[in-house]
Design a protein around this motif. Structure first.
Motif, PDB file in Angstrom:
ATOM      1  N   TRP A  18       0.838  -1.194   0.000  1.00 37.11           N
ATOM      2  CA  TRP A  18       0.000   0.000   0.000  1.00 37.11           C
ATOM      3  C   TRP A  18       0.875   1.247   0.000  1.00 37.11           C
ATOM      4  O   TRP A  18       1.802   1.368   0.803  1.00 37.11           O
ATOM      5  CB  TRP A  18      -0.904   0.007   1.226  1.00 37.11           C
ATOM      6  N   ASP A  19       0.569   2.176  -0.903  1.00 36.77           N
ATOM      7  CA  ASP A  19       1.298   3.435  -1.014  1.00 36.77           C
ATOM      8  C   ASP A  19       0.736   4.428   0.000  1.00 36.77           C
ATOM      9  O   ASP A  19      -0.418   4.836  -0.087  1.00 36.77           O
ATOM     10  CB  ASP A  19       1.150   3.987  -2.434  1.00 36.77           C
ATOM     11  N   LEU A  20       1.566   4.814   0.971  1.00 35.80           N
ATOM     12  CA  LEU A  20       1.104   5.679   2.060  1.00 35.80           C
ATOM     13  C   LEU A  20       1.587   7.118   1.932  1.00 35.80           C
ATOM     14  O   LEU A  20       1.411   7.905   2.866  1.00 35.80           O
ATOM     15  CB  LEU A  20       1.574   5.115   3.406  1.00 35.80           C
ATOM     16  N   ARG A  21       2.181   7.463   0.812  1.00 39.99           N
ATOM     17  CA  ARG A  21       2.643   8.840   0.656  1.00 39.99           C
ATOM     18  C   ARG A  21       1.465   9.802   0.661  1.00 39.99           C
ATOM     19  O   ARG A  21       0.379   9.484   0.180  1.00 39.99           O
ATOM     20  CB  ARG A  21       3.427   8.981  -0.651  1.00 39.99           C
ATOM     21  N   ALA A  22       1.702  10.963   1.213  1.00 43.58           N
ATOM     22  CA  ALA A  22       0.635  11.970   1.317  1.00 43.58           C
ATOM     23  C   ALA A  22       0.092  12.311  -0.065  1.00 43.58           C
ATOM     24  O   ALA A  22       0.834  12.504  -1.016  1.00 43.58           O
ATOM     25  CB  ALA A  22       1.176  13.233   1.989  1.00 43.58           C
TER      26      ALA A  22
END
Length: 269
Positions: free
Chosen positions: A129-133
């Motif tokens: 999962w990509d958690l970048r803002a």
């Protein structure tokens, strides 16, 4: 239950299988109670039933995995409701709800940069999962190759990912390219715990059996099979200097072994 460092904002990722991150000094605990994730302060002498200081509720069924981010600001949880929730540790607020697994979520680990979360499920897949803002909560990669439940996950310091499964194998992935680098075979039962050595040359694994294995990460060769555990080896980890590995078993004992064997790759350099 894992005991971690005293400041809430610096709770170490002990439950994520990273003994080298932070210091385990008995300041707080993270545990699972029914459908809730509890984060609670404790004294040096743990109470048998500590009062939770923070009880985020939100899962609809049993919670099966929890892991702290390396910066200790976030906590990920997953369970039988097939959902993954990411919480802000200080406030207990839900930051993200990640939906996509087709079966119970059984394992999780944050990447060293905290940009990604890996989760493993009974659907035999790993999701990154990509958690970048600013990125959508549904943004993810799917790593396929196992034929059983993904029972354990562990990131290395450089971002490699190891996964252990009920199919008795371990995979080492490069998540940035969705590449399977090597497959480790040799366990006779399902794999319960995996951990990288600090130099990433070796991987230690504990199966649902009385043995712990040490592997060469580049070749997939088993370097050592450590026996002597009296009961099922539930967990394993290297010390931060990589010289000692420790395993914990259901016989209520802890095994400690010095480890000086060099991998073939290290010998050649």
């Amino acid at each position: 239950m894992a005991r971690c460092c005293s400041q809430p904002q610096r709770m170490a990722a002990c439950m994520a299988g990273r003994p080298g991150v932070g210091s385990c000094c008995g300041g707080c605990t993270a545990t699972q109670v029914g459908r809730r994730c509890c984060v609670c302060p404790v004294s040096c002498h743990l109470s048998s039933s500590p009062d939770p200081g923070l009880v985020p509720a939100g899962h609809q069924r049993s919670v099966e995995t929890v892991s702290f981010s390396p910066d200790s600001k976030q906590l990920a949880s997953g369970g039988w409701d097939k959902r993954v929730m990411i919480w802000e540790v200080q406030s207990g607020q839900v930051l993200r709800l990640l939906v996509g697994h087709r079966d119970s979520v059984q394992s999780s680990d944050f990447s060293p940069t905290v940009n990604c979360l890996a989760t493993g499920s009974w659907d035999s897949t790993i999701r990154i999962w990509d958690l970048r803002a600013g990125t959508p909560a549904v943004s993810h990669q799917v790593l396929e190759g196992h034929s059983g439940n993904i029972s354990c996950l562990c990131y290395s310091a450089s971002g490699l990912l190891a996964s252990g499964s009920w199919d008795k194998t371990i995979h080492i992935w490069k998540p940035t390219t969705s590449s399977l680098l090597v497959q480790l075979k040799g366990h006779v039962t399902w794999v319960k715990s995996v951990a990288f050595s600090p130099d990433e040359l070796r991987l230690v694994s504990a199966g649902y059996s009385r043995m712990v294995k040490v592997w060469d990460c580049s070749t997939g060769k088993c370097l050592e099979t450590l026996k002597g555990v009296l009961d099922v080896a539930h967990t394993c980890a290297f010390t931060p200097d990589g010289k000692i590995l420790v395993s914990g078993a259901a016989d209520q004992t802890r095994r400690q072994a010095s480890h000086t064997t060099k991998s073939p790759r290290a010998t050649q350099t």
